[in-house]
Design a protein around this motif. Structure first.
Motif, PDB file in Angstrom:
ATOM      1  N   ILE A  33       0.860  -1.190   0.000  1.00  0.00           N
ATOM      2  CA  ILE A  33       0.000   0.000   0.000  1.00  0.00           C
ATOM      3  C   ILE A  33       0.894   1.237   0.000  1.00  0.00           C
ATOM      4  O   ILE A  33       2.101   1.139   0.254  1.00  0.00           O
ATOM      5  N   ASN A  40      -0.124   5.759   9.442  1.00  0.00           N
ATOM      6  CA  ASN A  40      -0.978   5.835   8.263  1.00  0.00           C
ATOM      7  C   ASN A  40      -0.930   4.507   7.491  1.00  0.00           C
ATOM      8  O   ASN A  40      -1.948   4.038   6.966  1.00  0.00           O
ATOM      9  N   LEU A  42      -0.373   1.515   8.770  1.00  0.00           N
ATOM     10  CA  LEU A  42      -1.169   0.526   9.508  1.00  0.00           C
ATOM     11  C   LEU A  42      -2.653   0.704   9.220  1.00  0.00           C
ATOM     12  O   LEU A  42      -3.384  -0.257   9.004  1.00  0.00           O
ATOM     13  N   GLN A  43      -3.104   1.970   9.214  1.00  0.00           N
ATOM     14  CA  GLN A  43      -4.528   2.234   8.984  1.00  0.00           C
ATOM     15  C   GLN A  43      -4.937   1.849   7.571  1.00  0.00           C
ATOM     16  O   GLN A  43      -5.993   1.249   7.363  1.00  0.00           O
ATOM     17  N   ASN A  44      -4.097   2.190   6.599  1.00  0.00           N
ATOM     18  CA  ASN A  44      -4.432   1.850   5.215  1.00  0.00           C
ATOM     19  C   ASN A  44      -4.415   0.339   5.008  1.00  0.00           C
ATOM     20  O   ASN A  44      -5.246  -0.207   4.277  1.00  0.00           O
ATOM     21  N   ARG A  46      -5.031  -1.846   7.298  1.00  0.00           N
ATOM     22  CA  ARG A  46      -6.227  -2.340   7.988  1.00  0.00           C
ATOM     23  C   ARG A  46      -7.446  -2.219   7.058  1.00  0.00           C
ATOM     24  O   ARG A  46      -8.241  -3.145   6.922  1.00  0.00           O
ATOM     25  N   ASP A  47      -7.579  -1.060   6.393  1.00  0.00           N
ATOM     26  CA  ASP A  47      -8.739  -0.858   5.519  1.00  0.00           C
ATOM     27  C   ASP A  47      -8.730  -1.805   4.336  1.00  0.00           C
ATOM     28  O   ASP A  47      -9.767  -2.272   3.883  1.00  0.00           O
ATOM     29  N   LEU A  48      -7.520  -2.091   3.825  1.00  0.00           N
ATOM     30  CA  LEU A  48      -7.450  -2.881   2.603  1.00  0.00           C
ATOM     31  C   LEU A  48      -7.445  -4.379   2.881  1.00  0.00           C
ATOM     32  O   LEU A  48      -8.036  -5.152   2.139  1.00  0.00           O
ATOM     33  N   ARG A  51     -10.240  -5.452   7.099  1.00  0.00           N
ATOM     34  CA  ARG A  51     -11.537  -4.946   7.522  1.00  0.00           C
ATOM     35  C   ARG A  51     -12.570  -6.060   7.649  1.00  0.00           C
ATOM     36  O   ARG A  51     -13.559  -5.918   8.355  1.00  0.00           O
TER      37      ARG A  51
ATOM     38  N   GLU B  33      -5.553   5.070  -1.299  1.00  0.00           N
ATOM     39  CA  GLU B  33      -5.708   4.490   0.034  1.00  0.00           C
ATOM     40  C   GLU B  33      -6.629   5.354   0.910  1.00  0.00           C
ATOM     41  O   GLU B  33      -7.413   4.837   1.698  1.00  0.00           O
ATOM     42  N   ASN B  40     -14.753   3.795   3.709  1.00  0.00           N
ATOM     43  CA  ASN B  40     -15.021   2.858   4.801  1.00  0.00           C
ATOM     44  C   ASN B  40     -15.704   3.563   5.962  1.00  0.00           C
ATOM     45  O   ASN B  40     -16.652   3.045   6.560  1.00  0.00           O
ATOM     46  N   ARG B 144      -0.759  15.075  11.413  1.00  0.00           N
ATOM     47  CA  ARG B 144       0.018  15.077  10.174  1.00  0.00           C
ATOM     48  C   ARG B 144      -0.134  16.414   9.447  1.00  0.00           C
ATOM     49  O   ARG B 144       0.840  16.990   8.967  1.00  0.00           O
TER      50      ARG B 144
END
Lengths: 104, 250
Positions: A33, A40, A42-44, A46-48, A51, B33, B40, B144
């Motif tokens: 990703i 950021n 980790l979050q992306n 997680r979403d991809l 989830r 992303e 989501n 950020r």
């Protein structure tokens, strides 16, 4: 089209994502990703990849921090030496006398 | 409508309108992303709204369906906060709006998990889990952007200055009705102000951002149906298919 391809990469860094599906399994590569920083990423990730559940843990690492072999390494690194067949585990199993496989 | 169903409706409207705003980013976010992240979160919001409309309809005695509530009410009948209907603007503005709401929503839904009205407590348990993630997403973006480049700081500060006037409304009295608070079904919004302010201050103290001037004129009216001009435009788009083809199913 060619001018587009020549533009410098202005995307965020590329990160590799590893996920673990249950406690005792190893983390395995899930994909990659783009992200601005580690949180950021980790979050992306997680979403991809996480989830829909079934994920115990996620690792992310900048792709450029991974040391990898190059295509030129193929021969010296990976190709077996043809005249030293005894280096392969199969060499022994194939040549073991039949009686060794029989029950005593 | 009962005082309880009106409260449930206001919670549902907050989640729906914020979710719809976020869905407007789908296909337009600055990077793929983040497009997925915002979509989501939009889906989470609209999903929570669906549950809240269902229990609001039940509390009303099922005189109308959730779809009737969403697609056939006028702006003046909507009960959402003014903050959530504000346009997306640039990415910084969307993040500031989300952050200001999430810092409020996370403590509201935390408390609602022990609402005396069981259907609401059940919805709040699921919603709170999702809101914890939303807050993590929006507060990390505040850090950020608010501690980033000159341009990101300037844009985020501008958004904060613009949206601050809609924050007071989250914490004023008068809604919901005293009896709904007294029964333990609803949370008195006045009791959420200090915690919210602490969350906001904690994040902002790690950025170059400053809070707007104290004498800013605070706006309110959403809980009574007095909205900014933006809600009508949003509803026109959101309701267009359902109103062009009433009773259609797909």
């Amino acid at each position: 089209m060619s001018t587009h391809l020549q533009q410098p990469d202005d995307q965020w860094d590329l990160w590799e994502v590893f996920l673990q599906e249950s406690q005792n399994e190893p983390h395995s590569h899930a994909g990659s990703i783009r992200a601005a920083d580690a949180e950021n990423a980790l979050q992306n990730a997680r979403d991809l990849f996480a989830r829909r559940g079934n994920v115990k843990s996620l690792w992310v690492v900048r792709s450029r921090d991974i040391t990898a072999t190059t295509p030129d390494d193929t021969v010296p690194f990976f190709e077996p030496t043809p005249d030293k067949v005894y280096r392969h585990p199969q060499f022994y199993s194939y040549t073991l006398p039949d009686e060794l496989w029989k029950k005593p | 409508m009962t005082p309880l169903s009106e409260y449930l409706l206001s919670l549902a409207d907050d989640r729906l309108i914020l979710g719809h705003r976020l869905s407007e980013w789908c296909g337009h976010a600055p990077i793929l992303e983040e497009d997925i992240a915002l979509s989501n979160i939009a889906l989470d919001c609209i999903g929570q709204a669906t549950f809240l409309y269902e229990i609001a309809a039940e509390a009303e005695g099922n005189v109308r369906t959730p779809d009737r509530m969403v697609y056939f009410r006028e702006a003046i009948e909507y009960r959402n906060l003014l903050l959530v209907e504000q346009p997306n603007g640039d990415f910084a503005r969307t993040i500031v709006r989300q952050f200001l709401y999430d810092a409020f929503g996370i403590s509201l839904y935390d408390r609602l998990q022990t609402s005396s009205y069981a259907p609401l407590a059940a919805v709040a348990q699921k919603a709170h889990k999702e809101l914890r993630y939303h807050f993590r997403h929006s507060s990390q973006w505040m850090l950020r952007l608010g501690d980033g480049t000159d341009e990101s700081i300037q844009r985020t500060q501008h958004a904060l200055n613009e949206l601050w006037q809609y924050t007071d409304e989250m914490f004023i009295g008068g809604f919901p009705a005293e009896e709904v608070i007294g029964s333990g079904a609803a949370i008195d919004p006045r009791t959420l102000r200090t915690g919210w302010r602490n969350s906001v201050d904690t994040i902002l103290s790690r950025t170059a951002l400053t809070l707007p001037e104290k004498d800013i004129r605070m706006q309110s009216g959403g809980r009574n149906g007095r909205h900014t001009e933006h809600l009508g435009h949003l509803l026109t788009e959101m309701q267009s298919v359902a109103r062009s083809y009433p009773e259609i199913t797909w």
